[in-house]
Motif scaffolding. Structure first.
Motif, PDB file in Angstrom:
ATOM      1  N   UNK A  52       0.613  -1.267   0.334  1.00  0.00           N
ATOM      2  CA  UNK A  52      -0.136  -0.190   0.017  1.00  0.00           C
ATOM      3  C   UNK A  52       0.746   1.345  -0.070  1.00  0.00           C
ATOM      4  N   UNK A  53       0.131   2.203  -0.446  1.00  0.00           N
ATOM      5  CA  UNK A  53       0.522   3.751  -0.494  1.00  0.00           C
ATOM      6  C   UNK A  53       0.508   4.341   0.665  1.00  0.00           C
ATOM      7  N   UNK A  54       0.813   5.352   1.436  1.00  0.00           N
ATOM      8  CA  UNK A  54       0.781   7.090   2.113  1.00  0.00           C
ATOM      9  C   UNK A  54      -0.789   7.037   1.944  1.00  0.00           C
ATOM     10  N   UNK A  55      -1.761   7.365   2.645  1.00  0.00           N
ATOM     11  CA  UNK A  55      -3.252   8.230   2.798  1.00  0.00           C
ATOM     12  C   UNK A  55      -3.139   9.439   3.355  1.00  0.00           C
ATOM     13  N   UNK A  56      -4.421   9.752   3.392  1.00  0.00           N
ATOM     14  CA  UNK A  56      -4.217  11.108   4.084  1.00  0.00           C
ATOM     15  C   UNK A  56      -5.725  11.079   4.509  1.00  0.00           C
ATOM     16  N   UNK A  57      -6.220  12.219   4.685  1.00  0.00           N
ATOM     17  CA  UNK A  57      -7.414  12.289   6.175  1.00  0.00           C
ATOM     18  C   UNK A  57      -7.592  13.581   5.893  1.00  0.00           C
ATOM     19  N   UNK A  58      -8.858  13.726   5.577  1.00  0.00           N
ATOM     20  CA  UNK A  58      -9.548  15.412   5.229  1.00  0.00           C
ATOM     21  C   UNK A  58     -10.753  15.540   5.442  1.00  0.00           C
ATOM     22  N   UNK A  59     -11.411  16.618   6.625  1.00  0.00           N
ATOM     23  CA  UNK A  59     -12.956  17.103   6.756  1.00  0.00           C
ATOM     24  C   UNK A  59     -12.941  18.366   7.513  1.00  0.00           C
ATOM     25  N   UNK A  60     -14.286  18.244   8.081  1.00  0.00           N
ATOM     26  CA  UNK A  60     -15.072  19.839   8.161  1.00  0.00           C
ATOM     27  C   UNK A  60     -15.526  19.644   9.167  1.00  0.00           C
ATOM     28  N   UNK A  61     -15.204  20.625  10.365  1.00  0.00           N
ATOM     29  CA  UNK A  61     -16.719  20.542  11.458  1.00  0.00           C
ATOM     30  C   UNK A  61     -17.672  21.990  11.487  1.00  0.00           C
ATOM     31  N   UNK A  62     -18.472  20.951  11.299  1.00  0.00           N
ATOM     32  CA  UNK A  62     -19.762  22.077  10.915  1.00  0.00           C
ATOM     33  C   UNK A  62     -20.201  23.139  12.210  1.00  0.00           C
ATOM     34  N   UNK A  63     -20.410  24.091  11.928  1.00  0.00           N
ATOM     35  CA  UNK A  63     -20.402  24.795  13.656  1.00  0.00           C
ATOM     36  C   UNK A  63     -22.687  24.522  13.132  1.00  0.00           C
ATOM     37  N   UNK A  64     -23.379  24.278  14.251  1.00  0.00           N
ATOM     38  CA  UNK A  64     -24.103  23.903  14.783  1.00  0.00           C
ATOM     39  C   UNK A  64     -24.984  24.770  16.267  1.00  0.00           C
ATOM     40  N   UNK A  65     -24.394  26.250  16.000  1.00  0.00           N
ATOM     41  CA  UNK A  65     -25.057  26.850  17.055  1.00  0.00           C
ATOM     42  C   UNK A  65     -23.792  26.859  18.677  1.00  0.00           C
ATOM     43  N   UNK A  66     -23.100  26.750  17.571  1.00  0.00           N
ATOM     44  CA  UNK A  66     -22.055  26.062  19.311  1.00  0.00           C
ATOM     45  C   UNK A  66     -21.360  27.892  18.950  1.00  0.00           C
ATOM     46  N   UNK A  67     -19.957  27.827  20.054  1.00  0.00           N
ATOM     47  CA  UNK A  67     -18.954  29.450  19.678  1.00  0.00           C
ATOM     48  C   UNK A  67     -18.323  29.492  18.396  1.00  0.00           C
ATOM     49  N   UNK A  68     -16.822  28.199  18.297  1.00  0.00           N
ATOM     50  CA  UNK A  68     -16.087  28.883  17.560  1.00  0.00           C
ATOM     51  C   UNK A  68     -16.204  27.017  17.344  1.00  0.00           C
ATOM     52  N   UNK A  69     -15.516  27.160  15.754  1.00  0.00           N
ATOM     53  CA  UNK A  69     -15.191  25.144  15.521  1.00  0.00           C
ATOM     54  C   UNK A  69     -13.465  26.092  14.707  1.00  0.00           C
ATOM     55  N   UNK A  70     -12.823  27.280  15.686  1.00  0.00           N
ATOM     56  CA  UNK A  70     -11.741  27.474  14.966  1.00  0.00           C
ATOM     57  C   UNK A  70     -10.109  27.075  16.090  1.00  0.00           C
ATOM     58  N   UNK A  71      -9.429  26.021  16.115  1.00  0.00           N
ATOM     59  CA  UNK A  71      -8.319  26.042  16.515  1.00  0.00           C
ATOM     60  C   UNK A  71      -8.441  25.054  17.357  1.00  0.00           C
ATOM     61  N   UNK A  72      -9.914  24.040  16.759  1.00  0.00           N
ATOM     62  CA  UNK A  72      -9.936  22.789  17.263  1.00  0.00           C
ATOM     63  C   UNK A  72      -8.849  21.328  17.169  1.00  0.00           C
ATOM     64  N   UNK A  73      -8.194  21.246  18.320  1.00  0.00           N
ATOM     65  CA  UNK A  73      -7.457  20.203  18.244  1.00  0.00           C
ATOM     66  C   UNK A  73      -8.163  18.802  17.612  1.00  0.00           C
ATOM     67  N   UNK A  74      -7.136  18.016  16.736  1.00  0.00           N
ATOM     68  CA  UNK A  74      -7.863  16.675  16.138  1.00  0.00           C
ATOM     69  C   UNK A  74      -7.277  15.969  16.295  1.00  0.00           C
ATOM     70  N   UNK A  75      -6.977  14.461  17.033  1.00  0.00           N
ATOM     71  CA  UNK A  75      -6.240  12.957  16.700  1.00  0.00           C
ATOM     72  C   UNK A  75      -6.359  12.366  16.418  1.00  0.00           C
ATOM     73  N   UNK A  76      -5.341  11.888  15.840  1.00  0.00           N
ATOM     74  CA  UNK A  76      -5.309  10.625  15.353  1.00  0.00           C
ATOM     75  C   UNK A  76      -4.190   9.822  15.398  1.00  0.00           C
ATOM     76  N   UNK A  77      -4.820   8.378  16.049  1.00  0.00           N
ATOM     77  CA  UNK A  77      -3.713   7.850  16.439  1.00  0.00           C
ATOM     78  C   UNK A  77      -2.187   8.888  16.989  1.00  0.00           C
TER      79      UNK A  77
END
Length: 914
Positions: free
Chosen positions: A703-728
């Motif tokens: 296999x080759x290297x792969x990538x993961x990307x996505x978007x966190x939508x805002x449904x009435x929360x204060x902010x969606x910027x600067x949210x840290x996500x951990x993958x492994x």
């Protein structure tokens, strides 16, 4: 009158069992707790006038309640009447002896009537063990926590033993549970932070009563462990290889030798489709004299693909049972399999048998059916010319030997199988033959097998000038009684590798009966004779013995006992002495705390050897412990061995220790005091220190290297910027639009998490986070949104029913108060949460995802007097909403519609005339 009474007597025959006469005769029987039943009293009027009694009923315990405490009964002159008392027996009524008292007062004469009825309440054992809560997956290095619910629905206190390979949270493996009591048991297990690949961990909890160890219940939970440090091997197909280096030292007959021995071993496939299977081993020369506890030099290579297999190097080569049963040597072999036919050939240069220089063989197999086949082959032997000092046959090869053979295996039906071999031998001018036949039978009550073998005096195969028969049979008379018989006659002349000494010649017959008196206990009584003769010179023993043997096997709790006694008459051919021989043997074994213990002892007075009435006492013990998944050890000691075992290497004292230092790196230490083969008293010492490295060598890129990307939508929360996500072990943060990206990822299964310290305290994702993602595509997308969490609050309301009806009502005097509980479960289809809640107490579920939820209520063994009118709710949770749900539980008064009629049992009395 008698005829008219017969239908009533038959109808109430079960109740008459409980009846008593006025003479206070006591009747006993047993009743089940948690039931409504009735008992009866037979009352008799022996006077000449009608009698009317006012009845009052009392019981000896508040858990046993008469539904009708008061009543009346009218009895005609010289007649009997059956008075029925309906009872309500509470489910928590403890087992034991109880009684009911019937008090009566005659209305006119005020005559008192008292009747007692004694009975027993059955013990009712009913444990329930179920899995309550566990995580779907956790990160490597985190602690797995699983909750199990244990409840005693029986009527007696249970003293329980808890068992789990994981850690019980309160570290208490013993638990006492009262009737109706529930307890949540939590077990934990810490996962390996260095885990290279995702895996499932199975956690289990077993429980059994200390009085009934066989009645074990087990509940399970499977949790996925997601690696934080996936191995680079996820991009490659890898071949497992083990390398080791050992330092070995030995004091051998007073001389000390030591040195290093190295090994490399591999077995696996070279490609991801597992088509090319390879196995190899290279083991360097042993620095000390070889014995059974060390390894000798060995080199080989195996390759298999589809229907072709090739072997080059050392192994046990074999052609057939009569021609060459097993000959260790260095050579090569090739085998090709077709659909129903296979052909093969090998060359072998024996390493430990000096009589044969080289061997060549060709063979073919024809498969007739799934379990029937015919083998045809030819073996060619070339002898050595030099003298041979040690051999177990009186015949020596002097010329090249030709051995064509035919073997077969035939399944006649599901019960019978026949195996056989016919071989012709030609060595120079000498010609001879060998024959072997074996039959195996397996019927419902009868099973057994018998083998006969005969080879001529000039036969050049593995066996020579030998005629022997071996067999055993077993017949099942009854389910727990078996008749057994066995006969063994060893071959006298054979060509075994001289690396080992030969076991004594043995001729043995035993027949007897086995009685399995319990599921975990059996008794064996057998009779027979045995002839043991030492093959080596000078002989240490040569005797014939008739014996009677008694053997007892019994398991008591965790202990396994084996006791054996043998009594015989021995004829000693070495000394010409005949005498009695007695043997007593005991073996005790048990397992506790992941450790098995075994203790052995034997005492004998025997006429088998050089001394008359020689006394022998042997004893020993073994401890084998798996301290953890990384650590194990064993200790063994035995003071000596019987002379019949001196042909082999024997352990007198042994200690083994294994430690996994860290993944892929092992350390083994061993030390032994031994008696080498052929020795009766001189002890030697062997010590070994071994380091082992486990490797996975890449052989093919998958296999080759792969990538993961996505978007966190805002449904009435204060902010969606600067949210840290951990993958492994990788980290990413969202931009002002909620976008995130992970690049250069090794394909595999990962856990995606949110660092909640970077979100609002009440923010909750619209999808299950953490989430397990299988990243196999070059680009992988995962989108979700953040909204505000909801919650559920409520109370278990206990309502007492005040409804009055014209029926008998049950109330328990001095009723024991115990905390009744129910199980509350909520689910939205993706998530399920459970809690145990007690009556008249509050409950809550917090941090819930908005959406459709369903709440279910389970009784969890709730007493039948409680009714739950509504046991299921459906509702829609809005963001930030707190839903109030009060669960109503009604405590009912049991009502029994009862109509009592007097049943008259009359009779005509015929007076005898004088």
């Amino acid at each position: 009158m008698i005829r008219s009474s017969i239908p009533y007597i038959i109808m109430f025959l079960p109740m008459l069992v409980f009846s008593q006469k006025k003479d206070f005769a006591v009747s006993k029987d047993s009743l089940q707790p948690g039931t409504t039943t009735s008992v009866s009293f037979v009352l008799e009027n022996r006077s000449s006038v009608d009698q009317v009694y006012d009845i009052n009923v009392e019981t000896s315990d508040s858990f046993i309640v008469p539904i009708l405490k008061k009543g009346e009964v009218k009895i005609s002159p010289n007649e009997k009447s059956v008075y029925i008392v309906p009872l309500k027996i509470a489910s928590e009524t403890p087992k034991g002896k109880y009684f009911i008292t019937l008090n009566g007062t005659e209305r006119n004469t005020q005559e008192k009537l008292t009747e007692n009825l004694h009975f027993f309440i059955f013990p009712n054992r009913k444990l329930e063990l179920s899995t309550l809560n566990f995580p779907e997956f956790v990160k490597a290095g985190e602690k797995i926590e699983v909750n199990f619910l244990l409840k005693n629905n029986g009527n007696s206190t249970e003293n329980l033993i808890l068992e789990s390979k994981s850690t019980i949270a309160d570290r208490n493996s013993f638990l006492s549970l009262s009737p109706g009591e529930s307890k949540i048991i939590t077990i934990t297990k810490t996962t390996d932070p260095q885990l290279a690949e995702n895996e499932y961990q199975n956690l289990s909890l077993s429980v059994h009563s200390s009085d009934h160890p066989k009645e074990k219940q087990t509940a399970y939970a499977a949790v996925k462990i997601i690696s934080l440090k996936p191995a680079e091997g996820n991009r490659f197909h890898r071949f497992p290889v083990t390398t080791s280096v050992a330092w070995i030292g030995m004091r051998n007959r007073g001389e000390y030798n030591s040195g290093f021995q190295g090994e490399i071993y591999g077995k696996g496939s070279l490609d991801k489709d597992n088509k090319n299977i390879v196995e190899f081993r290279a083991l360097t020369k042993n620095p000390i004299e070889f014995n059974s506890f060390t390894q000798y030099e060995e080199y080989f290579f195996n390759y298999k693909r589809d229907n072709i297999s090739v072997h080059v190097g050392d192994k046990n080569y074999s052609s057939s049972f009569l021609t060459e049963y097993a000959r260790y040597g260095r050579g090569a072999e090739i085998k090709i399999d077709f659909k129903n036919i296979s052909i093969g050939s090998f060359y072998n240069h024996p390493r430990f048998f000096r009589e044969i220089k080289d061997e060549y063989s060709i063979y073919s197999k024809f498969k007739i059916s799934k379990e029937s086949e015919i083998n045809v082959g030819y073996l060619y032997k070339i002898p050595r010319k030099e003298n041979i000092s040690l051999k177990f046959s009186n015949y020596k090869l002097t010329a090249n030997a030709h051995l064509p053979y035919l073997t077969g295996k035939f399944r006649l039906n599901k019960n019978l199988e026949i195996l056989g071999e016919v071989t012709y031998s030609k060595e120079g001018k000498n010609e001879d033959a060998g024959f072997m036949m074996q039959t195996v039978a397996n019927f419902r009550k009868f099973s057994g097998n018998i083998m006969y073998m005969k080879t001529g005096p000039k036969f050049a195969g593995y066996f020579n000038n030998t005629s022997t028969i071996n067999g055993n049979i077993q017949y099942k008379i009854l389910k727990n009684i078996n008749l057994t018989a066995s006969f063994i006659q060893d071959a006298k002349n054979f060509r075994r590798d001289t690396l080992f000494l030969a076991a004594p010649y043995r001729k043995f017959l035993q027949y007897g009966i086995q009685y399995k008196y319990l599921k975990n206990g059996s008794l064996m009584l057998s009779n027979g004779f045995q002839h043991y003769q030492d093959r080596l010179m000078p002989k240490e023993f040569d005797y014939k013995e008739k014996f009677l043997r008694i053997s007892l096997d019994q398991q008591i709790g965790i202990f396994q006992f084996n006791i054996e006694g043998q009594f015989g008459k021995t004829n000693n051919y070495l000394t010409g002495y005949s005498g009695n021989s007695r043997f007593y043997t005991a073996n005790i074994g048990f397992e506790k705390y992941k450790t098995s213990f075994n203790i052995y002892g034997s005492y004998a007075e025997t006429a088998r050897y050089q001394l008359q009435n020689q006394k022998q006492f042997y004893y020993g013990a073994r401890i084998l412990s798996g301290v953890s998944e990384r650590t194990s050890f064993s200790i063994f000691y035995q003071n000596n061995y019987i002379p019949e075992d001196y042909y082999t290497d024997r352990n007198l004292f042994e200690i083994l220790f294994h430690q996994r230092i860290f993944p892929g790196h092992d350390l083994d230490v061993s030390g032994r005091y031994t008696l080498q083969r052929g020795e009766l008293g001189n002890k030697d010492f062997v010590f070994s220190l071994r380091y082992t490295l486990h490797m996975n060598i890449p052989t093919q890129k998958t296999a080759e290297y792969v990538s993961l990307w996505g978007t966190i939508d805002n449904l009435g929360v204060e902010k969606v910027e600067g949210i840290k996500l951990m993958l492994g072990n990788r980290l990413s943060a969202t931009d002002k639009h909620g976008n995130f990206l992970f690049k250069n990822i090794i394909p595999g299964n990962y856990m995606l998490e949110i660092d909640r310290s970077t979100t609002g305290i009440n923010d909750i994702p619209t999808k299950n986070i953490p989430v397990s993602l299988n990243l196999i595509n070059k680009e992988n997308i995962f989108n979700f949104a953040l909204t505000s969490a909801s919650r559920i609050e409520g109370k278990i309301q206990l309502i007492h029913s005040d409804e009055q009806k014209k029926f008998a009502h049950l109330t328990f005097k001095n009723e024991k108060k115990q905390k009744e509980n129910i199980i509350i479960e909520i689910s939205n289809g993706d998530q399920t949460f459970r809690k145990m809640a007690f009556l008249e107490e509050n409950f809550d579920f917090t941090y819930l995802r908005p959406g459709e939820w369903q709440l279910k209520i389970f009784r969890n063994g709730l007493n039948k007097k409680y009714k739950i009118p509504i046991n299921q709710y459906k509702f829609l949770l809005q963001p930030s909403e707190t839903k109030i749900i009060d669960i109503k539980v009604i405590r009912q008064k049991a009502e029994v519609k009862y109509q009592q009629e007097v049943i008259k049992v009359s009779y005509n009395e015929i007076q005898k005339r004088k």
